[in-house]
Motif scaffolding. Sequence first.
Motif, mmCIF file in Angstrom:
data_model
loop_
_atom_site.group_PDB
_atom_site.id
_atom_site.type_symbol
_atom_site.label_atom_id
_atom_site.label_comp_id
_atom_site.label_asym_id
_atom_site.label_seq_id
_atom_site.Cartn_x
_atom_site.Cartn_y
_atom_site.Cartn_z
ATOM 1 N N SER A 129 0.846 -0.921 0.147
ATOM 2 C CA SER A 129 0.176 -0.560 0.074
ATOM 3 C C SER A 129 0.977 1.252 -0.163
ATOM 4 O O SER A 129 1.994 1.112 0.043
ATOM 5 N N LEU A 130 0.112 2.528 -0.304
ATOM 6 C CA LEU A 130 0.756 3.415 -0.146
ATOM 7 C C LEU A 130 1.214 3.856 0.942
ATOM 8 O O LEU A 130 2.185 4.862 1.389
ATOM 9 N N ALA A 131 0.703 3.600 2.041
ATOM 10 C CA ALA A 131 0.693 3.902 3.540
ATOM 11 C C ALA A 131 2.075 3.223 3.288
ATOM 12 O O ALA A 131 2.619 4.381 4.701
ATOM 13 N N ASP A 132 2.154 2.409 3.550
ATOM 14 C CA ASP A 132 3.217 1.244 3.728
ATOM 15 C C ASP A 132 4.471 2.567 3.303
ATOM 16 O O ASP A 132 5.029 1.973 3.655
ATOM 17 N N ILE A 133 4.535 2.519 2.234
ATOM 18 C CA ILE A 133 5.714 2.743 0.995
ATOM 19 C C ILE A 133 6.038 4.130 1.770
ATOM 20 O O ILE A 133 7.203 4.527 1.921
ATOM 21 N N ARG A 134 5.047 5.330 2.527
ATOM 22 C CA ARG A 134 5.084 6.185 2.849
ATOM 23 C C ARG A 134 5.750 6.174 4.482
ATOM 24 O O ARG A 134 6.659 6.820 5.045
ATOM 25 N N LYS A 135 5.472 4.986 5.466
ATOM 26 C CA LYS A 135 5.876 4.734 6.743
ATOM 27 C C LYS A 135 7.867 4.860 6.240
ATOM 28 O O LYS A 135 7.635 4.936 6.401
ATOM 29 N N LEU A 136 8.119 3.546 4.707
ATOM 30 C CA LEU A 136 8.836 3.113 5.215
ATOM 31 C C LEU A 136 10.009 4.369 4.673
ATOM 32 O O LEU A 136 11.353 4.762 4.829
ATOM 33 N N ALA A 137 9.629 5.471 3.454
ATOM 34 C CA ALA A 137 10.391 6.660 3.123
ATOM 35 C C ALA A 137 9.875 7.639 4.586
ATOM 36 O O ALA A 137 11.294 8.330 5.052
ATOM 37 N N SER A 138 9.209 7.910 5.505
ATOM 38 C CA SER A 138 9.356 7.909 6.807
ATOM 39 C C SER A 138 10.584 7.973 7.442
ATOM 40 O O SER A 138 11.023 8.400 8.054
ATOM 41 N N ALA A 139 10.525 6.512 7.811
ATOM 42 C CA ALA A 139 11.374 5.754 8.579
ATOM 43 C C ALA A 139 13.196 5.891 8.471
ATOM 44 O O ALA A 139 13.872 5.411 8.879
ATOM 45 N N HIS A 140 13.108 6.228 7.068
ATOM 46 C CA HIS A 140 14.403 6.196 6.428
ATOM 47 C C HIS A 140 14.750 7.623 6.135
ATOM 48 O O HIS A 140 15.466 6.903 4.695
ATOM 49 N N PRO A 141 15.228 8.553 6.699
ATOM 50 C CA PRO A 141 15.325 9.872 5.463
ATOM 51 C C PRO A 141 16.244 9.863 4.383
ATOM 52 O O PRO A 141 16.069 11.031 3.878
ATOM 53 N N ASP A 142 17.392 9.264 5.433
ATOM 54 C CA ASP A 142 18.414 9.225 4.515
ATOM 55 C C ASP A 142 18.763 8.112 4.180
ATOM 56 O O ASP A 142 20.304 7.984 3.320
ATOM 57 N N ALA A 143 17.763 7.517 3.183
ATOM 58 C CA ALA A 143 18.356 6.413 2.826
ATOM 59 C C ALA A 143 17.337 6.219 1.991
ATOM 60 O O ALA A 143 15.979 7.167 1.412
ATOM 61 N N VAL A 144 17.778 6.083 -0.045
ATOM 62 C CA VAL A 144 16.825 5.711 -0.999
ATOM 63 C C VAL A 144 16.274 4.560 -0.684
ATOM 64 O O VAL A 144 16.443 3.735 -0.659
ATOM 65 N N ILE A 145 14.574 5.077 -1.354
ATOM 66 C CA ILE A 145 14.424 4.040 -1.387
ATOM 67 C C ILE A 145 13.164 3.685 -2.631
ATOM 68 O O ILE A 145 12.470 4.580 -3.727
ATOM 69 N N VAL A 146 13.750 2.543 -3.058
ATOM 70 C CA VAL A 146 13.016 2.701 -4.561
ATOM 71 C C VAL A 146 12.525 1.940 -4.320
ATOM 72 O O VAL A 146 11.932 0.351 -4.630
ATOM 73 N N ILE A 147 11.162 1.885 -5.503
ATOM 74 C CA ILE A 147 9.401 1.194 -5.686
ATOM 75 C C ILE A 147 9.921 0.972 -6.933
ATOM 76 O O ILE A 147 9.835 2.129 -8.045
ATOM 77 N N ASP A 148 10.174 -0.429 -7.966
ATOM 78 C CA ASP A 148 9.997 -0.541 -9.331
ATOM 79 C C ASP A 148 8.560 -1.410 -8.928
ATOM 80 O O ASP A 148 8.038 -2.523 -8.886
ATOM 81 N N GLU A 149 8.225 -0.343 -10.119
ATOM 82 C CA GLU A 149 6.507 -0.248 -10.184
ATOM 83 C C GLU A 149 6.331 -0.710 -12.058
ATOM 84 O O GLU A 149 5.969 -0.568 -12.975
#
Length: 373
Positions: free
Chosen positions: A176-196
């Motif tokens: 879900s977008l909510a979970d992706i938002r959670k990942l991006a918020s929890a790791h502000p200094d890491a790049v979160i790549v979502i392969d769509e």
Amino acid sequence: MSDSTIDNRNTDTRLWSNKAKNLSPYVPGEQPQHDNLCKLNTNENPFPPSAKVGEAISAVLANQADDLRLYPAPESDDLRAALAQLHGLDSKQVFVGNGSDEVLALAFASFFMKEQPLLAPDISYSFYPVYAQTFGINLVQIALADDLSVDANDYSQPCSGIIIANPNAPTGLLLSLADIRKLASAHPDAVIVIDEAYIDFAYAAEDSSDKAVSAISLINEFDNLLVTQTFSKSRSLAGLRVGMAFGNASLIEALTRMKNSFNSYPLDKLAQAGATASVLDKPYFEETCQQVIDLRESLTADLTTLGYQVLPSHANFIFARPKEGNASMVANALREQGIIVRHFNQPRIEEYLRITIGTKAQHERLINALKAL
């Protein structure tokens, strides 16, 4: 990781670097060439690309003032502008490359070659471990949940980045977008790549319009979020090799710097023209995506009737377990009848088959063969 290995007994590797000797390359899906083949193994679109793609490519070939003796636009400006307009972004937030595989490789090199590890699901796109090995990245694979879904709560450790295919492959399950938002918020200094790669075949239950829900909608909220997509699946252009990434302008600039350190002209003129035309033909794109979704639901119902356990897919394939769990035997029996599906000899999923969504006629042939078995 791919099963491909080098047999040093039969291959002269004395001139190879240690890096080349030790790599285990990715093995692409089988591309057999046989008459009357029912090919449901590589997630290609069953429908042709927009007719405007061929028209655009023909126009380039017919234009003698802009022929193929000249280099293409190195940054694919027209294509990036079309993609930016489609998603309500600035062109500086868009990157394109020679297929999403190249875009992903550049992302690995640009963001994950750091001391802290990269996190990824243990069952996902099998190119991720290959990239990690190629670039010397410490990849930590996180086990999927018991239902084979990705649990965002499992990605809490410090890291250089996280990469998740969404919908995941080969399961087809959606984060879900909510979970992706959670990942991006929890790791502000890491790049979160979502392969769509398959997002255009997905839709959220809460979205009454049944539109695909993409993490592109979050990139103005998070400067550490990079979303990759491809023209190979929903736009029926696997043979043209075009991929793209969307993100903060700083992330896109890093990808551009890395690209220009390898190949400053990754997309030729024909690819740029054809891909741009595909983006501009929105009605055809939406029509064929809906047809694939409808065919997916129909095939899911047919397989369920036969006793198969089918995971809820949001992609252009389904992940199905035969009633007896004998997926390898079923795959081999189908092959004898000229029907090719994908079987993964891998723990936890060895009892499943990944079946690409094909045409109605292909589905009928598949179901009839399964009934005969």
